[in-house]
Design a protein around this motif. Structure first.
Motif, short mmCIF file in Angstrom:
data_model
loop_
_atom_site.label_atom_id
_atom_site.label_comp_id
_atom_site.label_asym_id
_atom_site.label_seq_id
_atom_site.Cartn_x
_atom_site.Cartn_y
_atom_site.Cartn_z
N ASP A 19 16.16 48.79 71.10
CA ASP A 19 16.24 50.34 70.63
C ASP A 19 16.05 50.21 69.22
OD1 ASP A 19 16.53 51.24 73.20
OD2 ASP A 19 18.85 51.71 73.13
N ALA A 20 16.82 49.50 68.28
CA ALA A 20 16.74 49.59 67.05
C ALA A 20 15.53 49.13 66.36
CB ALA A 20 17.85 48.43 66.56
N ASP A 21 14.71 48.18 67.06
CA ASP A 21 13.31 47.77 66.82
C ASP A 21 12.40 48.83 66.97
OD1 ASP A 21 14.34 45.30 66.30
OD2 ASP A 21 13.55 44.14 68.16
N ALA A 22 12.65 49.68 68.00
CA ALA A 22 11.63 50.75 68.15
C ALA A 22 11.75 51.98 67.12
CB ALA A 22 11.91 51.31 69.54
N LEU A 23 13.12 52.04 66.77
CA LEU A 23 13.33 53.10 65.88
C LEU A 23 13.13 52.61 64.52
CD1 LEU A 23 14.74 55.70 65.00
CD2 LEU A 23 16.99 54.61 64.92
N LYS A 24 13.01 51.50 64.30
CA LYS A 24 12.83 50.79 62.83
C LYS A 24 11.17 51.13 62.63
CE LYS A 24 13.25 46.47 60.68
NZ LYS A 24 12.97 45.07 60.79
N ILE A 25 10.45 50.89 63.67
CA ILE A 25 8.76 51.33 63.55
C ILE A 25 8.49 52.81 63.61
CG2 ILE A 25 6.64 51.10 64.65
CD1 ILE A 25 7.75 48.42 65.98
N LYS A 26 9.28 53.57 64.18
CA LYS A 26 9.22 54.95 64.04
C LYS A 26 9.51 55.48 62.71
CE LYS A 26 10.42 57.31 67.81
NZ LYS A 26 11.15 58.29 68.72
N ILE A 27 10.58 54.86 62.06
CA ILE A 27 11.06 55.49 60.62
C ILE A 27 10.30 54.87 59.70
CG2 ILE A 27 12.80 55.21 58.90
CD1 ILE A 27 14.83 54.79 60.95
N GLN A 28 9.48 53.79 59.67
CA GLN A 28 8.72 53.42 58.77
C GLN A 28 7.32 54.21 58.73
OE1 GLN A 28 7.77 49.46 60.17
NE2 GLN A 28 9.45 48.42 59.17
N ASN A 29 6.99 54.69 59.82
CA ASN A 29 5.76 55.41 60.02
C ASN A 29 5.97 56.97 59.67
OD1 ASN A 29 4.14 53.14 60.76
ND2 ASN A 29 4.55 53.46 62.78
N GLU B 64 18.39 58.92 49.02
CA GLU B 64 18.46 58.75 50.42
C GLU B 64 17.29 57.67 50.72
OE1 GLU B 64 16.11 62.37 49.07
OE2 GLU B 64 18.15 61.66 48.86
N ALA B 65 16.18 57.56 50.07
CA ALA B 65 15.25 56.52 50.24
C ALA B 65 15.76 55.16 50.09
CB ALA B 65 14.16 56.63 49.14
N TRP B 66 16.71 54.85 49.45
CA TRP B 66 17.30 53.75 49.08
C TRP B 66 17.90 52.96 50.29
CZ3 TRP B 66 20.16 55.55 44.49
CH2 TRP B 66 19.36 56.21 43.49
N THR B 67 18.39 53.92 51.46
CA THR B 67 19.15 53.50 52.54
C THR B 67 17.95 52.73 53.25
OG1 THR B 67 18.53 55.51 53.74
CG2 THR B 67 20.71 55.35 52.37
N ALA B 68 16.63 52.88 53.27
CA ALA B 68 15.47 51.93 54.03
C ALA B 68 15.73 50.57 53.53
CB ALA B 68 14.32 52.71 53.76
N LEU B 69 16.15 50.37 52.14
CA LEU B 69 16.33 48.79 51.74
C LEU B 69 17.66 48.54 52.21
CD1 LEU B 69 13.87 50.01 50.16
CD2 LEU B 69 14.49 48.77 48.21
N TRP B 70 18.41 49.17 52.05
CA TRP B 70 20.09 48.70 52.21
C TRP B 70 19.94 48.30 53.96
CZ3 TRP B 70 24.23 51.06 55.00
CH2 TRP B 70 25.47 50.29 54.97
N THR B 71 19.47 49.13 54.62
CA THR B 71 19.51 48.74 56.03
C THR B 71 18.43 47.80 56.52
OG1 THR B 71 18.07 50.91 56.64
CG2 THR B 71 20.50 50.92 56.62
N GLU B 72 17.65 47.38 55.53
CA GLU B 72 16.57 46.27 55.88
C GLU B 72 15.65 46.97 56.90
OE1 GLU B 72 17.83 42.16 55.36
OE2 GLU B 72 19.61 43.04 56.03
N LEU B 73 15.07 48.17 56.91
CA LEU B 73 14.20 48.43 57.80
C LEU B 73 12.76 48.69 57.33
CD1 LEU B 73 13.45 52.03 57.46
CD2 LEU B 73 15.62 51.75 58.54
#
Length: 627
Positions: free
Chosen positions: A459-469, A496-505
């Motif tokens: 589920d995390a892998d699927a959400l990661k791609i969704k967030i990136q796009n 709020e954008a920095w969380t994408a780096l902190w969470t490594e997504l």
């Protein structure tokens, strides 16, 4: 509910015996590492979860008026608890004050006499004071103590019990043999004596903790040992960063409160110094726990437990809870960003306590599911911040960024009978939810629940791609919130954008573009870096904006830790040093850690002694110390 009640018990427990070996090392002297941190903070001392704080008199021996947090959201007691003079052979002597980590000390040192007056906390109810007098000369000396206490008639007694009712001080009980506080002590040459005083505070229905007074010195040596162990973790850092670590430790411990009333477990206030912060907030609690686990692991566990105690039947956790709901109601209008999985995982990594994980993991999973049932109004697997009462203000609170500019044009939409969502999906919320899935998987693997763990990874892998796009705007090179109808990104440059780096997504290319904005002087590379709104935005207002410009140290940590995870070592080092050097007073003794900082002047803003600021600074220092 237990009624707020103050009991101050002042009792001289032991006048000690005369020791003929006066030149022996004082048991009241702090260790060298603690002495090096003298006056790191010059304020009240709280410890062990106490609801009252003590401080030193400025020009006389003894303690000043205590800070009481058990009534009316905190106030200073009317009178000094214990104050007086000391004379040696009829000549008055003045003390030198020291604010050591974990203790308050007044002392006089001369060739012929040494006097040390030291105060510590033995537990959350009892402070102990020791007055050690040494005659170092070969001649006898007379030491005259003239002590006063806040009694209506200057009555001296073995036990004085004070009841505070509506700020009126009444002597409730005088018992035991009479003690003359105007006391003369005659010491032969090269001899010494020690007096011990106990000050106690409790709530009306609490049972007073009885301390074993047979070996009072042990209380002082144990206190010294505990605080030395705290500081020894950071002794390899530079002197200025040891000062900073010491202030962080003291800030966190000063805000520690024991369980009472509605609070089922111990935890930390955001700040004891600001009356509206006398409660436990959920995302503050998760952050506190991550910092606490490395030096007070049981407190870290209880900080998490106390918020999960306020999980409702649907899985929601309250935003903030208080000891006494007659003073302040719990806030169920919203929750806070989902960071508890991070905290639980960090506690487990440090303690390897599987029983703790078994206790909390089902609750964590219930909370995780709550978000998708109550904050995803279009059922697309991407969540929004919201509220339980349909108000926009509570939805802003739920983000933790209260009045952030990105919410200025948001609307509220009803999801179900008790849930409303904003009409915009937030990058940080969904990054946290992605990260929480990975933390749940990690904890499930630790309990050997491999099938459940594997599903969460999927589920995390699927959400990661969704967030990136979904959230990344390639034209601007940044992650933004997006309207729920997907018509546009909310192109406000914020943390709020920095969380994408902190969470490594983020992808590596996305991370590079975000770091370009972070290191840009026009955006986030201000005098104190990491403002909560890009410096070139027309609504940038650090002095009055709260989340519209001031530097919050939790967000600075997310940015820095995220940069480090993606290998931006040069940028990380430059910005963390800039942060520490330019945020006013961070590396100076006697200056409190603040709630936030002005990004262009460095001025400390809002509350003093702020816990999550201290927590995240300590995390950065631990990273530098490779802990």
């Amino acid at each position: 509910m237990r009624t707020p009640y103050l009991l101050l018990l002042i009792c001289v427990l032991n006048t000690g015996c005369i020791d003929e070996n006066a030149n022996s090392q004082s048991l009241l002297k702090p260790s060298a590492i603690l002495q090096s941190q003298d006056s790191t903070l010059t304020d009240f001392l709280f410890d062990k979860g106490a609801w009252f704080g003590i401080s030193l008199n400025e020009n006389s021996w003894g303690l000043s008026a205590p800070r009481i947090l058990s009534d009316s959201n905190g106030y200073d007691f009317r009178d000094k608890v214990l104050t007086g003079t000391i004379l040696i052979n009829g000549k008055e002597v003045k003390p030198i004050n020291h604010y050591y980590p974990g203790s308050l000390v007044q002392e006089l040192n001369s060739d012929e006499s040494q006097i040390i007056f030291k105060s510590i906390f033995a537990d959350h109810q009892n402070a102990y004071l020791a007055l050690e007098i040494k005659n170092l000369s070969s001649q006898s000396k007379t030491y005259t103590l003239n002590w006063t206490t806040p009694t209506p008639d200057s009555i001296s007694s073995n036990v004085l019990v004070y009841d505070l009712v509506n700020a009126e001080l009444i002597v409730k009980d005088l018992s035991g043999s009479v003690l003359n506080l105007q006391k003369e002590i005659n010491l032969n040459g090269e001899s010494q004596t020690t007096l011990y005083v106990n000050i106690s505070h409790r709530f009306k229905d609490e049972i007073l903790i009885k301390t074993d007074t047979k070996d009072l010195n042990r209380l002082f040596t144990n206190n010294n040992k505990r605080w030395s162990e705290y500081h020894n973790r950071y002794k390899q850092l530079s002197p200025s960063k040891q000062i900073l670590a010491s202030k962080c430790l003291q800030t966190l411990v000063n805000n520690w409160r024991s369980p009472i009333g509605e609070l089922a477990y111990e935890g930390l206030f955001p700040s004891y110094d600001y009356e509206w912060f006398h409660g436990f907030w959920s995302w503050d609690s998760w952050k506190h726990a991550v910092a606490l686990v490395n030096f007070e692991p049981e407190l870290a566990k209880n900080q998490i437990r106390t918020m999960y105690h306020f999980q409702d039947e649907h899985g929601m956790i309250a935003d903030v809870v208080y000891r006494d709901t007659l003073l302040e109601k719990h806030n169920w209008r919203d929750t806070k960003p989902p960071l508890s999985g991070w905290a639980i995982r960090k506690v487990f990594d440090s303690t390897r306590d599987t029983a703790f994980v078994e206790q909390l993991l089902p609750k964590l999973m219930k909370y995780h599911s709550w978000w998708y049932r109550n904050r995803d109004h279009n059922n697309n697997g991407v969540c929004e911040y919201g509220s339980t009462d349909g108000s926009l203000v509570a939805a802003g609170w739920e983000s933790g960024m209260d009045n952030a500019v990105r919410f200025d044009d948001a609307k509220i939409i009803q999801v179900n009978q008790s849930a409303w969502s904003l009409n915009q999906e937030s990058i940080d919320l969904n990054a946290y939810l992605y990260f929480e899935k990975t933390q749940i998987a990690y904890l499930q693997y630790a309990l050997e629940n491999d099938d459940i763990a594997s599903q969460f990874i999927k589920d995390a892998d699927a959400l990661k791609i969704k967030i990136q796009n979904h959230f990344f705007d390639s034209d601007h090179g940044y992650f933004f919130d997006i309207s729920t109808d997907k018509s546009q990104h909310i192109d406000v440059y914020g943390p709020e954008a920095w969380t994408a780096l902190w969470t490594e997504l983020a992808t590596m290319e996305q991370a590079k573009l975000v770091v370009n904005k972070i290191t840009d002087d026009n955006h986030f590379n201000t005098f104190v870096p990491f403002p909560t709104l890009s410096a070139d935005h027309p609504k940038f207002d650090p002095l009055n904006g709260y989340w519209r410009g001031p530097v919050w140290l939790d967000q600075a940590y997310f940015a820095l830790d995220g940069m480090d995870k993606y290998g931006f070592e040069k940028e990380y080092i430059e910005l963390v040093e800039k942060l520490f050097n330019n945020a006013q007073g961070l590396s100076q003794k006697g200056v409190p850690i603040r709630e936030n900082y002005h990004p262009t002047t460095g001025e400390g803003l809002n509350a003093n002694h702020f816990s999550w600021s201290a927590a995240h600074i300590l995390m950065l220092l631990e990273k530098e110390a490779n802990l």
